[in-house]
Design an enzyme around this catalytic site. Structure first.
Site, short mmCIF file in Angstrom:
data_model
loop_
_atom_site.label_atom_id
_atom_site.label_comp_id
_atom_site.label_asym_id
_atom_site.label_seq_id
_atom_site.Cartn_x
_atom_site.Cartn_y
_atom_site.Cartn_z
N GLU A 97 0.51 22.08 38.00
CA GLU A 97 0.52 23.24 38.13
C GLU A 97 -0.76 23.56 38.32
OE1 GLU A 97 2.40 25.64 34.59
OE2 GLU A 97 1.48 27.84 36.21
N ASP A 99 -1.73 25.29 41.97
CA ASP A 99 -2.34 25.85 42.10
C ASP A 99 -3.19 26.53 43.11
OD1 ASP A 99 -1.92 28.94 42.19
OD2 ASP A 99 -3.21 28.80 40.74
N ASP A 140 6.47 27.83 38.84
CA ASP A 140 5.74 26.46 38.80
C ASP A 140 5.66 25.07 39.31
OD1 ASP A 140 4.58 28.52 37.07
OD2 ASP A 140 6.00 28.03 35.04
N GLU A 142 4.70 23.93 42.24
CA GLU A 142 2.98 24.36 42.50
C GLU A 142 2.67 22.38 41.33
OE1 GLU A 142 2.03 28.49 42.04
OE2 GLU A 142 1.50 27.26 40.35
#
Lengths: 244, 244
Positions: B56, B60, B129, B132
């Site tokens: 994650e 991101d 989450d 990502e």
């Protein structure tokens, strides 16, 4: 005259980037754009091109990803909290301003007159924007792989020198860590204060929680010594927690 | 038994990703990791591997750069304010949760029992989450170019459908724009309310500033019609400002 002088300076910068960092721009207009502030263009309607702001938008994201990818691969055992913490320390105003100064980018910015008079050329917030714009220009001109190689040389190498420690607030981190299950009494106490040969002084402090000494620290001021003690305590606590 | 069922479901997901999006994972452990929540591992000590959180962290940053690069190249005439605004609308919780659902990732998450009972599987914050982490896994396994191709298909194509409009608060944006030189009176007024065949109603409103009509809007509620009017007004104002 103004423009000619500008062009000469750009050549100097290009020579410096080539000799110091083996960096080359195919399209030097992109490098120029990264170093041009909006009011300079307002004051020089004869000068073509854009200001740095679009490149800054791009470079901001390139810095985020490049740093995240590097840290993810470099530290396979770190959890996301520790990765995030170091990324935040690396990708921030003071760090980027330091990099702009290291490359002497500050000398080559085309600034508006008002900004020049107000001292913007040495302002961290401008130098941060300029750094991101420079990386945005490098990414467009040379691609991701060149950006990564350059960042390894100038930014990621600094991890091993402990350069980013200065941007981490260890006193807050220690407090947060110790108080995760409720408030505790944290105390910093001066142990000694010794003069050094060069008129400086060296302070030593200890940090205690509930009357128990966690660690000591040294520094040229009480504040620096406390920060050092907090870092030592935090690192001891979090390293031993990992081993459990 | 549990693990075998888990494996079967993963194969279904892989088949779906291949047939719908032409996506393939060389290392399916990465895909599995992206779909594994921490408490699932606590409850299944026999299962090896990591939870999704490191992926994650990576994904991101990959989403940020991929989106910024796409927008920068796609809209060469947009200033950084407009680019930033659209990027924020694209790269956020509700948008990512919608993408996780579109790929049916929600069905394949390995969740802790407590999270399952509390309804986490349909919670936007978890699905953000997971999105990502999925992109982080895809980047590691297949590289930047495959990520970009996939995002063009599933995310960037939605720009032209106006998908991200729903995430922009145009009433606030219009107010901000109109009040940049000081307070003005902004008023929304209902013009009409007509029944539709399917029991719905359609509302029409106008937005006025200092008694002057800026634009009208329509919607299935007064609120939706006001938002539509605000968007029409904002877009007219900012488009005409650009032409100056």
């Amino acid at each position: 005259m103004k423009i000619k002088r500008g062009q000469k300076r750009m050549e100097e910068l290009e020579q410096e980037l080539a000799s110091q960092y083996d960096l080359h721009f195919d399209n030097e207009q992109l490098l120029q754009e990264a170093l041009t502030q909006a009011n300079y263009l307002n004051e020089h309607p004869e000068v073509e091109g854009n200001d740095y702001q679009r490149l800054e938008f791009l470079g901001d994201a390139v810095m985020q990803q490049s740093t995240a990818v590097y840290l993810f691969k470099r530290f396979p055992d770190w959890d996301e909290g520790r990765l995030t913490e170091l990324r935040i320390a690396m990708v921030q105003t003071r760090s980027f301003a330091a990099l702009s100064r290291e490359l002497h980018l500050d000398r080559y910015i085309r600034l508006g007159r008002g900004e020049e008079l107000s001292g913007a050329r040495q302002r961290d917030s401008l130098l941060e924007d300029i750094w991101e714009a420079f990386i945005g220009a490098l990414y467009l001109d040379q691609g991701q792989a060149v950006v990564m190689r350059f960042l390894e040389q100038i930014l990621f190498a600094k991890i091993d020198e402990g350069f980013f420690e200065q941007f981490v607030d260890y006193k807050s981190k220690l407090q947060e860590y110790l108080q995760k299950d409720g408030p505790v009494a944290i105390k910093y106490q001066k142990l000694s204060e010794k003069p050094l040969a060069n008129n400086d002084q060296i302070f030593e402090v200890e940090v205690m929680v509930n009357q128990q000494v966690l660690a000591t620290g040294q520094g040229k001021s009480t504040k620096a010594a406390e920060k050092d003690a907090a870092r030592n305590a935090y690192q001891q606590l979090t390293t031993s927690a990992e081993k459990k």
